[in-house]
Design a protein around this motif. Structure first.
Motif, short mmCIF file in Angstrom:
data_model
loop_
_atom_site.label_atom_id
_atom_site.label_comp_id
_atom_site.label_asym_id
_atom_site.label_seq_id
_atom_site.Cartn_x
_atom_site.Cartn_y
_atom_site.Cartn_z
N ILE A 74 0.84 -1.20 0.00
CA ILE A 74 0.00 0.00 0.00
C ILE A 74 0.88 1.25 0.00
O ILE A 74 0.65 2.20 -0.74
CB ILE A 74 -0.94 -0.02 1.23
N PHE A 75 1.91 1.20 0.84
CA PHE A 75 2.85 2.32 0.94
C PHE A 75 3.45 2.65 -0.43
O PHE A 75 3.47 3.80 -0.86
CB PHE A 75 3.94 1.94 1.94
N ALA A 76 3.90 1.61 -1.13
CA ALA A 76 4.56 1.82 -2.43
C ALA A 76 3.57 2.36 -3.45
O ALA A 76 3.88 3.28 -4.22
CB ALA A 76 5.18 0.52 -2.92
N ILE A 77 2.35 1.81 -3.47
CA ILE A 77 1.36 2.27 -4.46
C ILE A 77 1.02 3.74 -4.21
O ILE A 77 0.98 4.55 -5.14
CB ILE A 77 0.10 1.38 -4.43
N LEU A 78 0.81 4.08 -2.94
CA LEU A 78 0.47 5.47 -2.63
C LEU A 78 1.65 6.41 -2.94
O LEU A 78 1.46 7.49 -3.52
CB LEU A 78 0.07 5.62 -1.16
N LEU A 79 2.84 5.97 -2.56
CA LEU A 79 4.01 6.83 -2.79
C LEU A 79 4.25 7.04 -4.29
O LEU A 79 4.67 8.10 -4.73
CB LEU A 79 5.25 6.23 -2.13
N ASN A 80 3.91 6.01 -5.06
CA ASN A 80 4.10 6.08 -6.50
C ASN A 80 3.18 7.13 -7.14
O ASN A 80 3.46 7.64 -8.21
CB ASN A 80 3.82 4.70 -7.11
N ILE B 10 -8.77 15.65 -4.83
CA ILE B 10 -8.99 15.29 -3.42
C ILE B 10 -8.01 14.19 -3.03
O ILE B 10 -7.38 14.24 -1.97
CB ILE B 10 -10.46 14.83 -3.19
N PHE B 11 -7.87 13.23 -3.91
CA PHE B 11 -6.95 12.12 -3.60
C PHE B 11 -5.53 12.64 -3.40
O PHE B 11 -4.84 12.24 -2.47
CB PHE B 11 -6.97 11.08 -4.73
N ASN B 12 -5.10 13.55 -4.29
CA ASN B 12 -3.74 14.08 -4.17
C ASN B 12 -3.52 14.79 -2.85
O ASN B 12 -2.48 14.61 -2.21
CB ASN B 12 -3.43 15.03 -5.33
N VAL B 13 -4.52 15.58 -2.45
CA VAL B 13 -4.41 16.28 -1.18
C VAL B 13 -4.33 15.27 -0.04
O VAL B 13 -3.47 15.34 0.84
CB VAL B 13 -5.61 17.24 -0.97
N PHE B 14 -5.19 14.27 -0.10
CA PHE B 14 -5.20 13.24 0.92
C PHE B 14 -3.85 12.52 0.98
O PHE B 14 -3.28 12.31 2.05
CB PHE B 14 -6.31 12.22 0.62
N ASN B 15 -3.34 12.21 -0.19
CA ASN B 15 -2.10 11.43 -0.27
C ASN B 15 -0.92 12.20 0.31
O ASN B 15 -0.14 11.66 1.10
CB ASN B 15 -1.85 11.09 -1.75
N VAL B 16 -0.81 13.47 -0.07
CA VAL B 16 0.29 14.28 0.45
C VAL B 16 0.15 14.44 1.97
O VAL B 16 1.13 14.32 2.71
CB VAL B 16 0.35 15.66 -0.26
N PHE B 18 -1.34 12.39 4.01
CA PHE B 18 -1.04 11.09 4.60
C PHE B 18 0.47 10.92 4.80
O PHE B 18 0.93 10.56 5.88
CB PHE B 18 -1.59 9.97 3.72
N PHE B 19 1.22 11.22 3.75
CA PHE B 19 2.67 11.01 3.86
C PHE B 19 3.34 12.04 4.76
O PHE B 19 4.35 11.75 5.40
CB PHE B 19 3.32 10.99 2.47
N THR B 20 2.75 13.24 4.82
CA THR B 20 3.31 14.23 5.74
C THR B 20 3.13 13.76 7.18
O THR B 20 4.05 13.81 7.99
CB THR B 20 2.62 15.59 5.54
N ILE B 21 1.93 13.27 7.48
CA ILE B 21 1.68 12.75 8.84
C ILE B 21 2.58 11.56 9.12
O ILE B 21 3.17 11.44 10.20
CB ILE B 21 0.19 12.37 9.01
N PHE B 22 2.71 10.71 8.12
CA PHE B 22 3.55 9.52 8.29
C PHE B 22 5.00 9.92 8.59
O PHE B 22 5.62 9.39 9.51
CB PHE B 22 3.48 8.67 7.01
N ALA B 23 5.49 10.90 7.84
CA ALA B 23 6.87 11.35 8.06
C ALA B 23 7.02 11.92 9.47
O ALA B 23 8.03 11.70 10.15
CB ALA B 23 7.27 12.39 7.02
N MET B 24 5.98 12.62 9.93
CA MET B 24 6.04 13.17 11.28
C MET B 24 6.05 12.06 12.33
O MET B 24 6.75 12.15 13.34
CB MET B 24 4.89 14.13 11.52
#
Lengths: 284, 303
Positions: A74-80, B10-16, B18-24
């Protein structure tokens, strides 16, 4: 030129092998006493502690397959799907690092931030008006907490192989799909996932080889008497009866029991690999 | 470029996000431990800030001044340097023999050194007894020698050797060079990238030595750094437990503050050790990163 590695491998890998016979003997610090057949096994199979460790072991394995195994996919697909190269690179850099940090250090970090009075998490809970929780003293919570920590530590590193597989998917497929009107979700479902299906399968099969292992260090460093009932696994149990209590024969018996299960899984993995891969590859 | 739909935005905003929170979530715990190790303002208001309130290097000075602690650091450094050098050298040499498919017994050695060790092992006690009978118990050598051979690394190095044109070593042999000369003068210098990569991974492994140290080492002055850290963590655990009990018994007046102070001091010291043990890995990390994609990808054991 192969002599040094051959000798070392023989000493530390093959000479211990006959030692497995200790599982069928009465052998203590004082030395060998007698052969006892399956008595050691009978003894351990009657111990509740053994079955607790056995059950806990499978709880951890089950959680591994439900949560830890899919997480890097999931991580890889989202990061991609992230467009910014710099952001992508930054996330990859940060998320891969913990793989190289030892479990002792990771445990130290988590014990610190989850501490009941001085931990960051409990500061946050208290700031929001809640009562502090001593997370690492709750037996029911521990397997899940451990699963989260494992994901925290390994997801970035495990994702590398999937990211590599994703970058191998032909971009023309996506272009064709867009022209056909497929949205991002449909593209993921019909192009991305089938594109990395093979890699997922290989990783799944390979994971069988180490199914019973990999738990000693993390559990050993996180375990405390309050959560022992759910934290003790076969590896920590072997250490405890074998080296702490010096019951060599019993520990070897538990180890052999564990090895037999692992071996069954490796064999199963090999059969699966032959059945499922196109060119009938054996994993050996 | 095609216009992006609302759903995609919306997906792009969610995705970014998500990864920002994850990095934190990855960074905050580490930064918090770093803060704990640099802060001597111990008791006070709850603070979610990641900056030390009263900056001090006192916990790092404790490491340097406490022989019992810095010795363990030196032990880890010693086994890392010696272990990595020996392991890489021996495996590179073994891999050279494994790469020569024309030599008799090649298949046998591949099974003996690479494949079978992955499938069978004597287990904890039999291996322990062998190490014990060699008189290695409580010696740093016990953390190095049994860990030297790695079938996996040999397989990786061997695969790299195969990418070197065979004509190079053949012409050397025609000129009368011995196998050792071919290995040291031609193969090894051409294999720097794979040797560097394997050295880094092996080095990280030795630096993180914990399990074998717990098993084979008894005297505290021979502990590795991670084992020392584990000892301090246990003290910390114990304090957390005492603290929770005290909290439950509502005996927080008087003795409570002492306990809190002790617990925080302990945390500062553990924090400093955590930071010091992560430091070498963070330093080599950029180089590791350069290699690990390759390291994973060239993992084919076929041959």
């Amino acid at each position: 030129m192969i002599a040094p590695v051959f000798i070392l491998c023989t000493i530390f890998h093959y000479i211990p092998l006959p030692g497995i016979a200790l599982a069928f003997a009465d052998f203590r610090i004082s030395g060998f006493k007698e052969w006892v057949g399956f008595k050691n096994f009978q003894y351990i199979f009657n111990l509740n502690f053994f079955w607790d460790a056995f059950r806990n072991n499978w709880v951890f394995i089950l959680l591994r397959y439900i949560f830890i195994f899919p997480s890097p996919v999931i991580f890889a697909i989202l990061l991609n799907e992230i467009r910014s190269k710099i952001f992508k690179k930054a996330i990859q850099t940060i998320s891969t690092l913990p793989h190289f940090i030892s479990w002792v250090v990771i445990a130290g970090i988590f014990i610190s931030i989850l501490s009941p009075k001085t931990g960051y998490v409990n500061y946050a809970i208290q700031a929001l008006g809640g009562k502090p929780i001593y997370f690492l003293s709750k037996p029911k919570l521990f397997p899940f907490l451990f699963t989260l920590m494992s994901i925290w530590k390994e997801v970035g590193y495990s994702a590398i192989i999937y990211l590599a597989a994703l970058s191998g998917i032909d971009p023309e497929l996506y272009e064709a799909a867009i022209i056909d009107g497929a949205n991002r979700w449909k593209q993921t479902l019909y192009i991305t996932l089938p594109g990395i299906k093979g890699t997922i399968l290989v990783m799944f099969i390979l994971s069988f080889a180490g199914i019973m292992g990999g738990l000693f260090e993390p559990i050993f460093v996180l375990k405390n008497p309050m959560i022992e009932e759910t934290a003790e696994v076969l590896d920590t149990y072997i250490y405890d009866i074998g080296l702490v209590k010096a019951k060599y024969s019993l520990a070897t018996a538990v180890g052999l029991f564990k090895s037999v299960i692992s071996l069954v899984f490796v064999m199963a993995a090999n059969v699966f690999s032959k059945l499922l891969t196109e060119d009938k590859k054996s994993i050996f | 470029m095609l216009k992006r739909s609302r759903g995609e935005k919306i997906f792009n905003v969610f995705n970014v996000t998500f990864f920002t929170i994850f990095a934190m979530m990855l960074l905050v715990p580490v930064l918090y431990v770093l803060k704990q190790s640099l802060d001597i303002e111990r008791i006070g208001e709850l603070s979610l800030s990641l900056f030390p309130r009263k900056f001090s290097l006192v916990f790092y000075q404790m490491i340097i001044n406490d022989r019992a602690i810095y010795r363990t650091f030196l032990n880890s450094a010693y086994i890392t340097v010696v272990g990595t050098a020996l392991s890489v050298f021996l495996n590179a040499m073994g891999a050279y023999a494994l790469a020569r498919r024309d030599l008799p017994g090649n298949r046998f050695f591949i099974y003996y050194l690479v494949i079978l060790p992955m499938l069978f092992s004597g287990g904890l006690i039999p291996t322990y007894l062998v190490v014990k009978s060699l008189g290695l118990i409580d010696k740093l050598a016990a953390l190095i020698i049994p860990a030297l051979v790695s079938g996996w690394n040999m397989a990786l190095i061997r695969n790299y050797y195969w990418s070197i044109p065979p004509s190079l070593s053949e012409s050397a042999r025609i000129d009368g060079a011995e196998e050792f000369t071919v290995f040291f003068r031609i193969i090894l210098p051409l294999s720097k990238p794979v040797i560097a990569a394997i050295a880094l991974f092996t080095g990280v492994g030795f630096w993180n030595t914990f399990f074998s140290a717990v098993i084979y080492i008894n005297s505290p002055q021979k502990y590795t750094f991670p084992v020392k850290l584990r000892e301090l963590i246990l003290v910390q655990y114990d304090m957390q437990r005492q603290f929770t009990e005290a909290l439950q018994l509502r005996q927080m007046q008087g003795s409570g503050d002492d306990l809190l102070l002790a617990s925080l001091t302990q945390e500062g010291l553990s924090g400093a050790i955590i930071v010091v043990s992560m430091l070498p890995i963070i330093i080599v990390y950029p180089y590791l990163q350069k290699y690990f994609t390759k390291g994973i990808m060239v993992g084919s054991l076929k041959g």
